[in-house]
Design a protein around this motif. Structure first.
Motif, short mmCIF file in Angstrom:
data_model
loop_
_atom_site.label_atom_id
_atom_site.label_comp_id
_atom_site.label_asym_id
_atom_site.label_seq_id
_atom_site.Cartn_x
_atom_site.Cartn_y
_atom_site.Cartn_z
N TYR A 1 173.53 -2.71 109.38
CA TYR A 1 174.31 -1.54 109.76
C TYR A 1 175.72 -1.95 110.16
O TYR A 1 176.00 -3.11 110.49
N ARG A 2 176.60 -0.98 110.21
CA ARG A 2 177.87 -1.06 110.92
C ARG A 2 177.78 -0.06 112.07
O ARG A 2 176.94 0.83 112.06
N ILE A 3 178.66 -0.19 113.02
CA ILE A 3 178.59 0.69 114.19
C ILE A 3 178.73 2.16 113.79
O ILE A 3 178.16 3.05 114.44
N SER A 4 179.46 2.44 112.71
CA SER A 4 179.62 3.82 112.28
C SER A 4 178.30 4.44 111.81
O SER A 4 178.12 5.66 111.88
N ASN A 5 177.36 3.57 111.35
CA ASN A 5 176.04 4.07 110.98
C ASN A 5 175.21 4.39 112.21
O ASN A 5 174.46 5.38 112.23
N LEU A 6 175.33 3.56 113.21
CA LEU A 6 174.49 3.69 114.41
C LEU A 6 175.07 4.65 115.44
O LEU A 6 174.34 5.18 116.28
N LEU A 7 176.38 4.85 115.39
CA LEU A 7 177.03 5.70 116.40
C LEU A 7 178.06 6.60 115.70
O LEU A 7 179.26 6.43 115.87
N PRO A 8 177.58 7.56 114.90
CA PRO A 8 178.51 8.46 114.20
C PRO A 8 179.25 9.36 115.18
O PRO A 8 178.75 9.67 116.26
N ASP A 9 180.46 9.76 114.81
CA ASP A 9 181.28 10.63 115.68
C ASP A 9 181.40 10.03 117.08
O ASP A 9 181.26 10.73 118.08
N ALA A 10 181.66 8.73 117.13
CA ALA A 10 181.64 8.01 118.41
C ALA A 10 182.82 8.37 119.30
O ALA A 10 183.91 8.68 118.83
N PHE A 11 182.57 8.28 120.60
CA PHE A 11 183.63 8.39 121.61
C PHE A 11 183.97 6.96 122.03
O PHE A 11 183.09 6.19 122.40
N GLY A 12 185.24 6.60 121.94
CA GLY A 12 185.61 5.22 122.25
C GLY A 12 186.99 5.10 122.85
O GLY A 12 187.60 6.10 123.28
N PRO A 13 187.52 3.87 122.89
CA PRO A 13 188.82 3.63 123.52
C PRO A 13 189.94 4.51 122.98
O PRO A 13 190.80 4.96 123.74
N GLY A 14 189.95 4.77 121.67
CA GLY A 14 191.01 5.59 121.09
C GLY A 14 191.07 6.98 121.67
O GLY A 14 192.15 7.58 121.78
N ASP A 15 189.90 7.52 122.07
CA ASP A 15 189.87 8.86 122.66
C ASP A 15 190.53 8.90 124.02
O ASP A 15 190.95 9.97 124.48
N LEU A 16 190.61 7.75 124.66
CA LEU A 16 191.29 7.65 125.96
C LEU A 16 192.64 6.96 125.82
O LEU A 16 193.20 6.48 126.81
#
Length: 302
Positions: free
Chosen positions: A162-177
């Motif tokens: 997997y890549r993180i985009s597969n495991l955590l779709p529509d993720a909230f991360g540093p860019g959102d802050l």
């Protein structure tokens, strides 16, 4: 903590392979690229199958007085060409503390690599898909979008990538802050030690300088003095979602476990926490954990 479990697992490997794996004791749960390649040749295994064979060894490093369920994880440091160093980690639970203070195996392996100088990982391998807590923790990593996450169940020859985009779709991360920095990015703050003549304070200050706290600004580090004279330190690792972060004392407990793979863990006789003035503080929870292991916390704000 049961160092015998680690030695018992080592005994399950062929003698020539066990001799190489014994170096994990002296290398804080790390295998150098040359050692990995030698093991692959000796055991006639691919890189992925070798890492899978190391799962029980990683899990034997677990401290799990609450769940009695040992979990191991392994990460590989990024190198532009060829094999990178391999780092082992295991879950670590702290009796008498909230379950929030539990360190997951994936976090421990990443923490191990970070404290040994890695700035990016090329892959993580576990025997079951990471839980949501770990997925969010990993989403903070430098280079996470290029990191492979391999899931290889022990009772199956199958392996899923997997890549993180597969495991955590529509993720909230540093860019959102609106944060451009990432956990494990090469960086170091510059501030003075509050007591330059005290080597334990200096070690805690250095850990605080290398900590990651872009959201609260509470850069913090801890240093533990062991009765054999060794110093073990830990750095704070913050997360955009707040809860999946690791406090400095949690990181120090991981590193303390890694320093006692071949013998009973030494007694902590002194502890120093250094942190920057911020809207939050780790003093209370850190003092509680340090008190539980029989020492008293010295605290400095810079």
């Amino acid at each position: 903590m049961n160092h015998k479990a680690f030695q018992d697992q080592l005994a399950q490997f062929p003698v020539n392979a066990a001799d190489i794996l014994q170096q994990l004791v002296h290398q804080q749960g790390r295998l150098e690229p040359e050692q990995v390649n030698e093991l692959k040749g000796l055991m006639e295994l691919t890189s992925e199958n070798l890492l899978k064979a190391l799962f029980p060894l990683a899990a034997s490093m677990s401290t799990c007085p609450i769940s009695h369920f040992s979990v191991g994880a392994i990460v590989e440091g990024f190198r532009s060409e060829g094999q990178g160093p391999v780092y082992l980690g295991a879950n670590l639970e702290t009796a008498g503390q909230p379950l929030k203070m539990t360190i997951h195996a994936e976090q421990a392996a990443i923490c191990n690599a970070w404290h040994q100088g890695e700035t990016r990982l090329c892959r993580l391998i576990v025997n079951e898909a990471p839980c949501g807590h770990c997925r969010q923790f990993m989403n903070e990593l430098h280079g996470i979008n290029q990191m492979d996450i391999l899931v290889s169940p022990l009772d199956s020859g199958q392996q899923r990538q997997y890549r993180i985009s597969n495991l955590l779709p529509d993720a909230f991360g540093p860019g959102d802050l609106k944060q451009s920095t990432r956990l494990m990015s090469p960086s170091q703050l510059s501030f003075e030690s509050p007591n330059p003549v005290d080597k334990l304070v200096n070690a805690a200050t250095e850990a605080a300088r290398r900590s990651y706290a872009p959201y609260s600004g509470c850069h913090s580090g801890i240093a533990l003095l062991i009765d054999n004279g060794d110093i073990v330190s830990g750095r704070y690792a913050e997360n955009a979602a707040f809860n999946p972060g690791m406090t400095a004392v949690e990181a120090a407990l991981v590193n303390l476990r890694l320093s006692s793979l071949a013998e009973n863990q030494g007694k902590v006789i002194d502890a120093v926490l250094v942190e920057r003035q911020a809207p939050i503080s780790h003093q209370g929870v850190t003092a509680s954990i340090i008190s539980h292991i029989g020492a008293e916390l010295r605290y400095f704000v810079v």
